[in-house]
Design an enzyme around this catalytic site. Structure first.
Site, short mmCIF file in Angstrom:
data_model
loop_
_atom_site.label_atom_id
_atom_site.label_comp_id
_atom_site.label_asym_id
_atom_site.label_seq_id
_atom_site.Cartn_x
_atom_site.Cartn_y
_atom_site.Cartn_z
N CYS A 24 0.86 -1.19 0.00
CA CYS A 24 0.00 0.00 0.00
C CYS A 24 0.89 1.23 0.00
O CYS A 24 2.11 1.11 -0.19
CB CYS A 24 -0.98 -0.02 1.17
N CYS A 42 -0.95 0.85 7.42
CA CYS A 42 -2.39 0.60 7.65
C CYS A 42 -2.84 -0.67 6.94
O CYS A 42 -2.93 -1.74 7.55
CB CYS A 42 -3.23 1.80 7.19
N ARG A 43 -3.13 -0.58 5.64
CA ARG A 43 -3.76 -1.69 4.94
C ARG A 43 -2.85 -2.90 4.75
O ARG A 43 -3.26 -4.04 5.04
CB ARG A 43 -4.28 -1.21 3.57
N SER A 44 -1.63 -2.68 4.23
CA SER A 44 -0.82 -3.87 3.90
C SER A 44 -0.32 -4.64 5.12
O SER A 44 -0.28 -5.88 5.06
CB SER A 44 0.33 -3.51 2.94
N ASP A 100 -7.85 3.72 1.36
CA ASP A 100 -6.90 4.30 2.31
C ASP A 100 -7.66 4.85 3.53
O ASP A 100 -8.50 5.74 3.38
CB ASP A 100 -6.16 5.43 1.57
N ASN A 106 2.46 1.46 4.10
CA ASN A 106 2.83 0.21 4.79
C ASN A 106 2.67 0.32 6.31
O ASN A 106 3.39 -0.30 7.08
CB ASN A 106 4.26 -0.24 4.41
P1 4NP Z 1 -1.59 2.81 4.07
O1 4NP Z 1 -2.18 4.20 4.65
O2 4NP Z 1 -1.15 3.13 2.65
O3 4NP Z 1 -2.76 1.90 4.11
O4 4NP Z 1 -0.45 2.43 4.98
C1 4NP Z 1 -1.47 5.40 4.60
C2 4NP Z 1 -0.53 5.68 5.57
C3 4NP Z 1 0.16 6.89 5.53
C4 4NP Z 1 -0.09 7.80 4.52
C5 4NP Z 1 -1.03 7.51 3.56
C6 4NP Z 1 -1.72 6.31 3.59
N1 4NP Z 1 0.60 9.04 4.50
O5 4NP Z 1 0.33 9.85 3.59
O6 4NP Z 1 1.45 9.29 5.36
#
Ligand code: 4NP
Length: 158
Positions: free
Chosen positions: A14, A19-21, A129, A17
């Site tokens: 994602c 949250c989702r993954s 997200d 890295n």
């Molecule tokens: P992820 O979520 O892609 O599911 O880990 C996010 C975590 C951080 C950010 C964006 C999405 N960020 O912009 O910092």
């Protein structure tokens, strides 16, 4: 002659890295343990960005996993060129992840790059997200989607 069979690798990717993954990776790991498939499969997760390199998952991801009896100590890392050799599947969560993964892919890569949500029996192909949504609801939805998709993927492959 060795009769050691190669395990098949699945990498969840994602943007951050955190949250989702890592949720997807932790769910997949628990499923292969429950199904006695750890001699056949391995998994990891990675980011398309380096925004959170070295960080533990977001506290809301940790909370949702904990509510399902799961834990992770994953540290965020960015996708590398080696990942495209090591993993047979690289799963993105949304279309932006998929285009970033494809852009980072070496030209000779054999890895199958797919939306994890393409395995969802309920047809929700995008795992959104949740980072800026504030609450935990997005993370709960992510967990349920990841669980359905990882179960369906393993049902199909084993
Ligand atoms: P992820 O979520 O892609 O599911 O880990 C996010 C975590 C951080 C950010 C964006 C999405 N960020 O912009 O910092």
């Amino acid at each position: 002659m060795s009769n050691v069979k190669q395990r098949r690798g699945v990498l969840f990717v994602c943007l951050g890295n955190i949250c989702r993954s890592p949720i997807a990776e932790t769910v997949f790991q628990s499923l292969i343990e429950q199904r006695n498939l750890t001699d056949k499969w391995f998994c990891d997760s990675a980011a398309t960005s380096s925004y959170h390199t070295g960080d533990l998952p977001d506290y809301r991801a940790i909370q949702v996993l904990k509510e399902h009896g799961l834990q992770t100590e994953h540290r965020a890392r960015k996708l590398t060129k080696e990942d495209f050799n090591k993993f047979e599947w690289i799963f993105g969560m949304d279309e932006s992840n998929i285009s970033n993964i494809k852009r980072m892919s070496p030209s000779n890569s054999q890895a199958k790059i797919e939306l994890l949500g393409s395995y969802d029996p309920e047809g929700q192909s995008i795992i959104e997200d949740p980072y800026y949504q504030g609450g935990i609801d997005g993370f709960i939805a992510n967990y349920n989607q990841c669980l359905r998709c990882c179960q369906a993927f393993l049902d199909k492959m084993n």
